[in-house]
Scaffold this motif. Structure first.
Motif, PDB file in Angstrom:
ATOM      1  N   ALA A  49     -11.775   3.596  -2.585  1.00 42.35           N
ATOM      2  CA  ALA A  49     -11.001   4.550  -1.784  1.00 42.35           C
ATOM      3  C   ALA A  49     -10.133   3.725  -0.855  1.00 42.35           C
ATOM      4  CB  ALA A  49     -11.920   5.470  -0.987  1.00 42.35           C
ATOM      5  N   ASN A  50      -8.890   4.114  -0.711  1.00 43.23           N
ATOM      6  CA  ASN A  50      -7.954   3.403   0.164  1.00 43.23           C
ATOM      7  C   ASN A  50      -7.128   4.447   0.893  1.00 43.23           C
ATOM      8  OD1 ASN A  50      -6.292   1.604   1.425  1.00 43.23           O
ATOM      9  ND2 ASN A  50      -5.219   0.948  -0.403  1.00 43.23           N
ATOM     10  N   GLU A  51      -7.714   5.046   1.928  1.00 43.60           N
ATOM     11  CA  GLU A  51      -7.095   6.168   2.616  1.00 43.60           C
ATOM     12  C   GLU A  51      -6.564   5.835   4.003  1.00 43.60           C
ATOM     13  OE1 GLU A  51      -9.867   9.536   0.457  1.00 43.60           O
ATOM     14  OE2 GLU A  51     -10.146   9.140   2.587  1.00 43.60           O
ATOM     15  N   ARG A  52      -6.894   4.673   4.538  1.00 45.72           N
ATOM     16  CA  ARG A  52      -6.440   4.325   5.879  1.00 45.72           C
ATOM     17  C   ARG A  52      -5.026   3.776   5.818  1.00 45.72           C
ATOM     18  NH1 ARG A  52      -9.811   0.352   8.447  1.00 45.72           N
ATOM     19  NH2 ARG A  52      -8.991   1.155  10.387  1.00 45.72           N
ATOM     20  N   PHE A  53      -4.207   4.219   6.742  1.00 45.26           N
ATOM     21  CA  PHE A  53      -2.822   3.768   6.809  1.00 45.26           C
ATOM     22  C   PHE A  53      -2.755   2.319   7.277  1.00 45.26           C
ATOM     23  CE2 PHE A  53      -2.181   8.390   7.714  1.00 45.26           C
ATOM     24  CZ  PHE A  53      -1.489   8.677   6.558  1.00 45.26           C
ATOM     25  N   SER A  54      -1.785   1.579   6.770  1.00 46.36           N
ATOM     26  CA  SER A  54      -1.500   0.248   7.278  1.00 46.36           C
ATOM     27  C   SER A  54       0.012   0.116   7.368  1.00 46.36           C
ATOM     28  CB  SER A  54      -2.088  -0.832   6.369  1.00 46.36           C
ATOM     29  OG  SER A  54      -1.524  -0.749   5.078  1.00 46.36           O
ATOM     30  N   GLY A  55       0.457  -0.771   8.224  1.00 42.43           N
ATOM     31  CA  GLY A  55       1.888  -0.957   8.420  1.00 42.43           C
ATOM     32  C   GLY A  55       2.254  -0.724   9.879  1.00 42.43           C
ATOM     33  N   THR A  56       3.504  -0.368  10.099  1.00 37.19           N
ATOM     34  CA  THR A  56       4.023  -0.228  11.462  1.00 37.19           C
ATOM     35  C   THR A  56       4.094   1.230  11.886  1.00 37.19           C
ATOM     36  OG1 THR A  56       5.338  -2.227  11.176  1.00 37.19           O
ATOM     37  CG2 THR A  56       5.975  -0.760  12.970  1.00 37.19           C
ATOM     38  N   SER A 110       0.864  -1.169   0.000  1.00 37.81           N
ATOM     39  CA  SER A 110       0.000   0.000   0.000  1.00 37.81           C
ATOM     40  C   SER A 110       0.900   1.218   0.000  1.00 37.81           C
ATOM     41  CB  SER A 110      -0.891   0.004   1.245  1.00 37.81           C
ATOM     42  OG  SER A 110      -1.543   1.254   1.363  1.00 37.81           O
ATOM     43  N   THR A 111       0.470   2.234  -0.702  1.00 35.45           N
ATOM     44  CA  THR A 111       1.268   3.457  -0.707  1.00 35.45           C
ATOM     45  C   THR A 111       0.984   4.297   0.528  1.00 35.45           C
ATOM     46  OG1 THR A 111      -0.436   4.570  -2.019  1.00 35.45           O
ATOM     47  CG2 THR A 111       1.387   3.533  -3.223  1.00 35.45           C
ATOM     48  N   ARG A 112       0.043   3.867   1.324  1.00 37.27           N
ATOM     49  CA  ARG A 112      -0.323   4.624   2.521  1.00 37.27           C
ATOM     50  C   ARG A 112       0.240   3.925   3.754  1.00 37.27           C
ATOM     51  NH1 ARG A 112      -3.075   8.809   2.450  1.00 37.27           N
ATOM     52  NH2 ARG A 112      -3.967   8.446   4.473  1.00 37.27           N
ATOM     53  N   THR A 113       1.480   4.217   4.078  1.00 36.90           N
ATOM     54  CA  THR A 113       2.087   3.657   5.281  1.00 36.90           C
ATOM     55  C   THR A 113       2.056   4.704   6.381  1.00 36.90           C
ATOM     56  OG1 THR A 113       4.279   4.339   4.552  1.00 36.90           O
ATOM     57  CG2 THR A 113       3.602   2.093   4.009  1.00 36.90           C
ATOM     58  N   PRO A 114       1.998   4.289   7.628  1.00 34.88           N
ATOM     59  CA  PRO A 114       1.921   5.251   8.731  1.00 34.88           C
ATOM     60  C   PRO A 114       3.127   6.180   8.753  1.00 34.88           C
ATOM     61  CG  PRO A 114       1.483   3.033   9.502  1.00 34.88           C
ATOM     62  CD  PRO A 114       1.960   2.918   8.091  1.00 34.88           C
ATOM     63  N   ARG A 115       2.873   7.444   8.904  1.00 35.00           N
ATOM     64  CA  ARG A 115       3.937   8.435   8.986  1.00 35.00           C
ATOM     65  C   ARG A 115       3.989   9.099  10.359  1.00 35.00           C
ATOM     66  NH1 ARG A 115       6.134   6.673   4.805  1.00 35.00           N
ATOM     67  NH2 ARG A 115       5.548   7.402   2.755  1.00 35.00           N
ATOM     68  N   PHE A 116       2.913   8.980  11.118  1.00 40.66           N
ATOM     69  CA  PHE A 116       2.832   9.775  12.330  1.00 40.66           C
ATOM     70  C   PHE A 116       1.932   9.090  13.344  1.00 40.66           C
ATOM     71  CE2 PHE A 116       1.113  13.571  14.602  1.00 40.66           C
ATOM     72  CZ  PHE A 116       2.294  13.976  15.160  1.00 40.66           C
ATOM     73  N   MET A 117       2.312   9.165  14.609  1.00 46.33           N
ATOM     74  CA  MET A 117       1.499   8.647  15.706  1.00 46.33           C
ATOM     75  C   MET A 117       1.164   9.852  16.583  1.00 46.33           C
ATOM     76  SD  MET A 117       2.600   6.030  18.806  1.00 46.33           S
ATOM     77  CE  MET A 117       3.227   4.775  17.739  1.00 46.33           C
ATOM     78  N   PRO A 118      -0.027  10.461  16.418  1.00 47.65           N
ATOM     79  CA  PRO A 118      -0.358  11.636  17.235  1.00 47.65           C
ATOM     80  C   PRO A 118      -0.398  11.270  18.711  1.00 47.65           C
ATOM     81  CG  PRO A 118      -2.095  11.171  15.618  1.00 47.65           C
ATOM     82  CD  PRO A 118      -1.097  10.073  15.541  1.00 47.65           C
ATOM     83  N   MET A 119       0.175  12.144  19.535  1.00 41.49           N
ATOM     84  CA  MET A 119       0.196  11.863  20.970  1.00 41.49           C
ATOM     85  C   MET A 119       0.073  13.147  21.763  1.00 41.49           C
ATOM     86  SD  MET A 119       4.089  11.050  22.063  1.00 41.49           S
ATOM     87  CE  MET A 119       4.993  12.458  22.684  1.00 41.49           C
ATOM     88  N   ALA A 140       5.356   1.084  19.660  1.00 42.28           N
ATOM     89  CA  ALA A 140       5.218   0.495  18.325  1.00 42.28           C
ATOM     90  C   ALA A 140       3.889  -0.241  18.232  1.00 42.28           C
ATOM     91  CB  ALA A 140       6.372  -0.463  18.044  1.00 42.28           C
ATOM     92  N   ALA A 141       3.315  -0.259  17.037  1.00 43.08           N
ATOM     93  CA  ALA A 141       2.054  -0.972  16.795  1.00 43.08           C
ATOM     94  C   ALA A 141       1.943  -1.258  15.305  1.00 43.08           C
ATOM     95  CB  ALA A 141       0.870  -0.141  17.272  1.00 43.08           C
ATOM     96  N   GLN A 142       1.076  -2.190  14.984  1.00 40.22           N
ATOM     97  CA  GLN A 142       0.918  -2.634  13.599  1.00 40.22           C
ATOM     98  C   GLN A 142      -0.559  -2.597  13.208  1.00 40.22           C
ATOM     99  OE1 GLN A 142       3.414  -3.765  11.520  1.00 40.22           O
ATOM    100  NE2 GLN A 142       2.021  -4.210   9.854  1.00 40.22           N
ATOM    101  N   ARG A 143      -0.858  -2.009  12.078  1.00 40.71           N
ATOM    102  CA  ARG A 143      -2.201  -2.101  11.509  1.00 40.71           C
ATOM    103  C   ARG A 143      -2.079  -2.909  10.226  1.00 40.71           C
ATOM    104  NH1 ARG A 143      -4.882   3.076  10.031  1.00 40.71           N
ATOM    105  NH2 ARG A 143      -5.265   3.348  12.220  1.00 40.71           N
ATOM    106  N   THR A 144      -2.778  -4.008  10.164  1.00 40.07           N
ATOM    107  CA  THR A 144      -2.699  -4.914   9.027  1.00 40.07           C
ATOM    108  C   THR A 144      -3.609  -4.443   7.900  1.00 40.07           C
ATOM    109  OG1 THR A 144      -2.312  -6.719  10.583  1.00 40.07           O
ATOM    110  CG2 THR A 144      -2.915  -7.329   8.339  1.00 40.07           C
ATOM    111  N   ALA A 145      -3.062  -4.457   6.688  1.00 35.33           N
ATOM    112  CA  ALA A 145      -3.852  -4.083   5.515  1.00 35.33           C
ATOM    113  C   ALA A 145      -4.734  -5.254   5.103  1.00 35.33           C
ATOM    114  CB  ALA A 145      -2.921  -3.706   4.363  1.00 35.33           C
TER     115      ALA A 145
END
Length: 148
Positions: A84-91, A25-34, A69-74
């Motif tokens: 539409a494929n806007e949700r991030f997946s990856g680490t 996926s071209t949408r990999t996580p870039r940021f973890m808001p905290m 760290a966390a993982q969202r599976t595509a």
């Protein structure tokens, strides 16, 4: 006390952009808001991680560095035609440097409703305390006897 190193996030972004490796996926996580705040005698860190696999959430401390760290599976169904494929997946990964006044052994974490909460206690030696002020013995008065 926590110190934030913005260059860590920039390095991770640069590595992701320069790696050139497809991730499915071209949408990999870039940021973890905290959010980070101090409450009484501890710090409270909350990070948004909606939709991540609960078993993939990891919190670790190593040599003064707190790592989240966390993982969202595509979705891996090949028969899907994406509209539409806007949700991030990856680490997702975030690191913070801990100050010397943190009780690293007392850090606790929980994950509920897509929010990771990390309690970071302040070490006993760093907590405010009242110092007892002792008074030295007051000088004794010496009375002279008359010898008349």
């Amino acid at each position: 006390m926590l110190r934030f190193d913005p260059f860590t996030e920039m390095d991770a972004l640069a590595r992701g952009l320069l790696s050139g490796q497809p991730t499915g996926s071209t949408r990999t996580p870039r940021f973890m808001p905290m959010d980070l705040c101090k409450v009484d005698d501890h710090f409270l860190l909350t990070a948004d991680l909606p939709g991540v696999d609960p078993g993939s959430v990891e919190v670790s401390v190593d040599n003064g560095t707190l790592t989240l760290a966390a993982q969202r599976t595509a979705r891996s169904d090949d028969a899907v035609q994406w509209l539409a494929n806007e949700r991030f997946s990856g680490t997702y990964r975030r690191q913070l440097s801990l100050g010397d006044n943190i009780d690293a052994a007392g850090i606790e974490a929980s994950y509920e409703n897509g929010v990771l909460s990390v309690t970071i206690p302040v070490a006993e030696r760093a907590k405010p305390r009242t110092i007892e002020v002792r008074q030295k013995d007051s000088p004794r008065s010496i009375e002279a006897e008359s010898t008349s």
